[in-house]
Structures are given as C-alpha cells and as structure tokens.
Design a protein around this motif. Structure first.
Motif, PDB file in Angstrom:
ATOM      1  N   GLY A 336       0.837  -1.233  -0.034  1.00  8.11           N
ATOM      2  CA  GLY A 336      -0.059  -0.066  -0.015  1.00  8.11           C
ATOM      3  C   GLY A 336       0.690   1.265   0.033  1.00  8.11           C
ATOM      4  O   GLY A 336       0.370   2.292  -0.214  1.00  8.11           O
ATOM      5  N   LEU A 337       2.132   0.955   0.232  1.00  9.10           N
ATOM      6  CA  LEU A 337       2.960   2.273   0.129  1.00  9.10           C
ATOM      7  C   LEU A 337       2.809   3.220  -1.259  1.00  9.10           C
ATOM      8  O   LEU A 337       3.065   4.207  -1.233  1.00  9.10           O
ATOM      9  N   PHE A 338       2.667   2.102  -2.319  1.00 14.51           N
ATOM     10  CA  PHE A 338       2.720   2.569  -3.475  1.00 14.51           C
ATOM     11  C   PHE A 338       1.319   3.125  -3.971  1.00 14.51           C
ATOM     12  O   PHE A 338       1.340   3.668  -5.121  1.00 14.51           O
ATOM     13  N   TRP A 339       0.462   3.194  -2.945  1.00 14.69           N
ATOM     14  CA  TRP A 339      -1.138   3.628  -3.425  1.00 14.69           C
ATOM     15  C   TRP A 339      -0.866   5.174  -4.020  1.00 14.69           C
ATOM     16  O   TRP A 339      -0.151   5.943  -3.545  1.00 14.69           O
ATOM     17  N   PRO A 340      -1.607   5.392  -5.047  1.00 14.41           N
ATOM     18  CA  PRO A 340      -2.779   4.636  -5.714  1.00 14.41           C
ATOM     19  C   PRO A 340      -2.373   3.541  -6.806  1.00 14.41           C
ATOM     20  O   PRO A 340      -3.122   2.908  -7.482  1.00 14.41           O
TER      21      PRO A 340
END
Length: 730
Positions: A336-340
């Motif tokens: 989720g660090l790369f969201w979105p």
C-alpha cells in the motif's frame, strides 16, 4: 551481494522482524553520531589552503613571527560621490580614528587623503587569527561607528582584508540552511511527481535526509581527527552530493522493487530480489564516486583535499543508508506504500512499451546516424571553451552586493587600485635599499615603502597600479618575484592576498593536471572490474569526458554572454570534472550492467534496447533530480558555487538525455558483441530473435543496425533478468 554472506545480509535487512532490528540499530547509531559529533574544525587563514612551499604562504608564516605581523587590516574609505571632502568631514574622520582604537590591536593609521581630496583612507589593524563570526562582529561595530556622525552627503565604507573576510562569512550566514531547505524542497517535489503517491516519497526523503545529517556529524569527527579544515562552501557541496546521490540510489532500488512486485506475490521476496539485483550497481556507482573523490588527496590545495575527504564520507554514508536503512524501511511497509498505483503480480510492465522502448527502437534503426549527430552536438557545445578565461578577482566573486567590494571600487577611483590590497615583500633587513630599488623598477608598481620588521627581516608594502586579482596584477607579482630573485643575498619573498590568489590559481592548475588523470584511471578500473570488458569501459569514460567538455563549453557561453560573469573561478574546472565524471558515469553503470544481464539471452543489440527501455524512466528521473539539486547551489552567494552547480547540472542532463539515451546505445549497436571485448560475451554469437522471448509486441526482425549486424530481436523480453527466476514462478 551474490555471495552467501551477501544473501544472508539481504535476508536480515528485508526480514519480517529483523528489518525492525536493523532500523532500531541504525536509528541508535544515527542518534549517537548526531548527538556527540560536535562541530567540524574550521580556519580562516587565507594561505591555509596552500602548500608550505608556496611563496605567499612562507611570507604569511614569517610575518606571524614579526611584531605587528598577526593583523588583518580593515580599511575605512570616506568619500562624497566624487566631490572633495569638507572640513566637517575631516573632523568626523579624526573622531572616528580615535574611536576605532578601541577595536584595533595596533595603532590606527592617520587619515590618508587622495591628491584631489575625493577620498580619505584610515587603516585599522585587527587580529588575523580570529573566528570569522567574531571578526564580523568587530567589523559591524566599526561600520556603525564610521556612519554614526558623518556629515550629510558623506559616505563611509569598510573594505580591506578584514572587510572581505567578514562579508564572506556574512554571506554564508544562514545560506547553508537556505541551501538545505531548497534541496529538500526540490527532492520532495520531484519524488512526489516521480512516484505519484501521497506518502511513498516520504520514505526515501527521510532516509536520505537522515544520511545527510549523519554524514555531517561523521565529517566533523573526521575533520578533528586528521586536522581537516571544513568551510561553509564544503558543507554546502557535501549536502548536495548526499541528497543527489542518495536519492538516485533510492530511485534505482525502488524502481527495481516495483518491477519485482509485478512478478512475485511475496513482497519481501521481491525486495530481496531487488536488493540483490540493484545492490551491486549501487555499490559500484557509489565506490566509483568515493574513489574519485579520494583522488583529491593528491591535490596540493587543502580546500580540494577537504572536499575530497568530506565528499567521500558523505557518499559512503548515503550508500550505506540506501542499501541498509531504505530496504529495511520498505520491508516494514506493505504494498500500500505505492498507493494509488500499487504494483501486483501479473500486471504488465509499462517500461517495456513506453517512451524509452521507442527510443531504443529509433537508435537500433539508424545507430550510425544517431552516433554522428550526438557527437556533432557535443562538439558544437564544447566550442564555448574557445573564449574561456580562468580566474575571478575579488570584485567578481560575489553575486550579491557587499560593502567590501563597493568600498574597493570607491578606493580605486581616487587611489591606485592596489591601495586596498598591498603586496607584501619580506627580505633580509640588511638588503632593504637594494630590495626597494628592485621593487620600484618593476612596471605596474605605484609605490613601495618599509612597513616594519625586526633586526633580521624587513617588511615592504608595495602598492600596485592594477586592480587586485586582475591579470595585470598577477603579471606584476610575477615580475616582482623575478626582479627580487636577482638581488643577491636578499632572500626576498613576495606575499599578500594578491600573491596568495596567484599561488592558489597556479596550485589549482597543477591539481587539475594531476587529479584529472587519476579520476579517469579510477573510473576506468571500476568499469573494467564491473563489466569485465575493456572496450565498453573505454567508450563509457570517453563519452563522459566528452559530456564534460560540452557542458563546460555551453556553461561558459551562458556565464559570459547571458549572466555577465567574466571568467570561471580557478577551482571550477577540477570540481566540475570530478562531480560530473564520477556522478555521470553512474547512469552508464546502471544502463550497461542491465544490458550485460540481458546480453547472454537477448544478444548485445536487443539487450541494450531492453536495458534502455526498463532503466530509461528511473535514470531520467534520477538525472533530472540530480541536476535540479546541483542547480540549487545557485542560492549561495558565491559565483564559484553557482558556476559549479550550473556546469554539473547541465552536464548531468546532457549525460542523461543524450549520452545515455542515444550515444552509448548507438555505439553498442554499431559494435555489437565487440562492445564487451575481451569478455566471454564478445565471443558468444547473438541468439536468434526467437530466443529473446515474447513480450512487448512485435518489431521487424531484420531491423538494420549497420554492416555486419545481427538481426534484432523480435520483441523486448518480458523479464528483465531472464533465466533468473525459474524457481519462483515469477
């Protein structure tokens, strides 16, 4: 990191629980360094950077042993905008002279009036061995006193050695904080644009920022341990190096991590693969920069050696934090660090069909045309060097207004230009008449007079007609030394700040001749070890050198034709070469190591196209970021740092967008497998197009890349490390 030890370290750094232990350990180490490092060793001796053999350094040492020799004069210039000074002005000047005595370490000189009374000069002797901040406080009080009771229309300006030293210190007051703040803002903005995530950018920024603070602490410790003088400009340069290089390493690692996340369900396994793949390239890149910086230990100028050692400490710290702290931090965070834009297994790799894949196709179709055009552009840019001049005078070194510079200009309009900065001659006292006669016989000498000494040594002050640090003043210094060498048994030496600057320029040219070949040897050796080739390293070094000359030529044209700078400062060519070659070769390392991974399966030409496609985006982002970070040096007030920032920034862009994107791939495609000679790759035939695998879409199988070319691979491989991941199903 291919060894068993490397594999174990990678597993510890990326482990579920061990990553937390790594972070806690590095946090404790960082806090320890920051808390107990203290301040670096500094110094304000104008001749401190010179070797002991320099004539001006010898004069400075002899004067310290003489009565009144440990002074740094402040010159107060009174004027009325070209009009004669009045009787009321004379009264105010006399009162100021009495007040100045409270700050002086010797007798304040009587006022000296110009023949037309358009200016008056009062010399105030101040202590030479004093902290620049304390000197600045004294200068501020003298300036306030000089202006306090002046009659209307009169002005007072403080110049001379003390004024110049104080103004340099004042110019840097808060400037390094401004530089650091601007650097952080630029890095944050570019990371945010690159990752398009509201929080991913915070991780590399926090890691690199911590590395910068820790490196400053380590530099302070080293400076005290080896008696290394660190000035404000060195600190600013190291901050830029750490942020620029550290962020580049982060970009490369995270890009490789994102790539692996599209193949592997287990994010920690993906991170281990990314660290194992990108780690050697990052290490090689960092060690190239570190070893290149350490070649400055062969320099005779202490300032250059300080930048070399401090920069090496900074880059090493950035590498360690990039290969240890950053992956550990990524390990404790989820996808989720790369969201979105969260990468997941099975997603197509956009680098395979994007802009850089199309650039590779363009180069493969007409490599010789691209090669010729790239070389022609570099040659045209380098023609700016035809009008280059080296050396800035004192009045040319500031980009901002400084009272010492304005006062020097006022003084020069009414007195000989050298009055504010007299040349100092130290000779055998018994030969004083002969020495004076020899001095006065030199063209360009306005006056000469005895100015102290003892029974053994005489001190003679020589005023030149030329402006300090001009070509004419340097010529006069050279002729003075020649004339005095002919006086028998005089043992005369020529010093003073103008002679010091001349000796500094000569030492800088010597360092340029010595250090540049050493840098090239270091970079070439690292590339040979990394690529196990001779041809490819020679080509890469040649392209980086060509980039340097093109950047220097283009920047020289900008400086002289647009910005109005009269010349390059003496230290600019060497430091610009060092930073540009050492940092610029990074991108070629990233490109060619990836191409070498691909070559056994895809062949040299297709492997280079694949490498360009998959590394193009991250290398371009890294290059733009590094160029922007170096451009931030322009917030500092000295022309020298602005010149270095522009040259390196433009050179990095040139290397990123032209050399790495077009020139190097074109050369590799023209040479084919000979690019890797004499390694085994040079003897291995390029595979048939079908061996490259499918993936990015069809391309003409018979794309011409020049005489004797092998057919191009039919498509770009879907796996940037073919054959490596059979055990994972990735």
């Amino acid at each position: 990191m291919g060894t068993t030890v490397g594999t174990r370290l990678t597993a510890i750094i990326c482990g579920r629980w061990s990553a937390w232990l790594v972070l806690l350990t590095m946090a404790a180490f960082s806090a320890l360094v920051i808390g107990f490092a203290g301040d670096p060793r500094t110094g304000n001796d104008p001749t401190g950077a010179l070797p002991d053999t320099a004539e001006s350094a010898q004069v400075a040492e002899l004067r310290r042993q003489l009565p009144g020799g440990q002074v740094n004069p402040a010159l107060v210039v009174y004027s009325r905008d070209g009009q004669p000074l009045t009787a009321a002005d004379d009264v105010a000047i006399a009162a100021d002279r009495e007040a100045f005595a409270r700050e002086a370490v010797g007798e304040v000189s009587p006022p000296v009036y110009a023949p037309d009374r358009t200016a008056a000069l009062v010399a105030v002797p101040l202590p030479a061995e004093i902290d620049p901040v304390a000197l600045g406080d004294i200068v501020d009080r003298l300036r306030a006193q000089a202006r306090a009771d002046l009659p209307a229309g009169a002005t007072a300006q403080l110049t001379g050695g003390a004024g110049f030293t104080a103004d340099v210190a004042a110019a840097f007051d808060g400037a390094n904080f401004t530089l650091l703040a601007a650097t952080v803002a630029v890095v944050a903005a570019l990371l945010l644009v690159t990752y398009r995530s509201p929080w991913l950018w915070l991780v590399p920024l926090a890691v690199v920022g911590t590395a910068d603070v820790v490196s400053n602490g380590l530099i302070a410790i080293v400076s005290r341990a080896i008696d290394l003088r660190i000035d404000a400009s060195t600190t600013g340069i190291v901050d830029v190096l750490v942020f620029g290089a550290g962020t580049n390493y982060a970009l490369l690692l995270i890009a490789r991590y994102r790539e692996e996340l599209r193949r592997v369900p287990d994010r920690r396994q993906a991170l281990r693969r990314a660290l194992s793949s990108a780690g050697p390239a990052i290490t090689a890149s960092a060690m190239t920069v570190v070893l290149s910086l350490l070649t400055l230990l062969a320099a005779v100028l202490a300032n250059d050696r300080a930048i070399g050692v401090a920069g090496a400490v900074g880059i090493t710290t950035a590498m360690v934090y990039g290969l240890v702290v950053l992956p550990a931090a990524l390990s404790v965070c989820g996808r989720g660090l790369f969201w979105p834009f969260i990468p997941r297994p099975g997603q197509p790799d956009p680098t395979r069909t994007g802009l850089w894949a199309r650039a590779g196709n363009l180069v493969s179709r007409r490599p010789r045309t691209v090669l010729a055009g790239s070389l022609l552009l570099l040659a045209v840019l380098a023609t700016g060097l035809l009008d280059a001049r080296l050396g800035l005078s004192k009045t040319e070194q500031f980009r901002v207004s400084a009272e010492s510079i304005d006062g020097l200009a006022t003084l020069s309009r009414s007195f000989p230009s050298g009055t504010a900065d007299p040349v100092i001659v130290v000779a055998d006292a018994a030969r004083t008449p002969a020495v004076l006669a020899a001095v006065e016989s030199v063209d360009g000498v306005a006056s000469a007079r005895p100015a102290g000494g003892d029974d053994d040594l005489a001190v003679i002050e020589v005023v030149l007609e030329a402006e300090p640090d001009s070509t004419e003043s340097y010529q006069a210094i050279t002729e003075l030394r020649t004339a005095l060498d002919a006086v028998p048994e005089a043992d005369a030496l020529v010093g003073g700040s103008v002679a010091t600057n001349l000796d500094t320029r000569d030492a800088a040219l010597r360092d340029l001749r010595v250090v540049v070949p050493l840098v090239l040897v270091v970079v070439l050796a690292v590339l040979i070890l990394l690529l196990r080739s001779i041809v490819a390293p020679l080509i890469l070094v040649g392209t980086v050198v060509a980039t340097f000359f093109a950047a220097l030529g283009a920047a020289t044209t900008l400086f002289t034709q647009v910005l109005g700078y009269p010349a390059l400062d003496t230290s600019v060519p060497l430091l610009s070469f060092l930073f540009l070659v050492a940092l610029g070769v990074d991108y070629n390392i990233f490109l060619t190591t990836r191409a070498r991974e691909e070559a056994p399966v895809e062949g040299t030409r297709q492997g280079m196209r694949t490498a360009l496609a998959v590394t193009g985006g991250v290398i371009t982002s890294a290059g733009i970021l590094l160029a922007a970070v170096f451009a931030v040096l322009g917030v500092l007030p000295l022309v020298t740092l602005t010149e270095i920032g522009i040259i390196v920034g433009f050179g990095v862009l040139l290397d990123t967008l032209l050399v790495r994107t077009l020139l190097v791939p074109a050369i590799a495609m023209v040479l084919g497998r000979r690019f890797w000679w004499p390694s085994a790759l040079a003897r291995r035939p390029d595979p048939e197009p079908a061996a490259a695998g499918g993936g990015a879409g069809p391309e003409p199988a018979s794309t011409s890349v020049g005489a004797g070319a092998q057919p191009a691979a039919a498509s770009v491989s879907a796996d940037p490390m073919p054959g490596r991941h059979a055990d994972t199903g990735g």
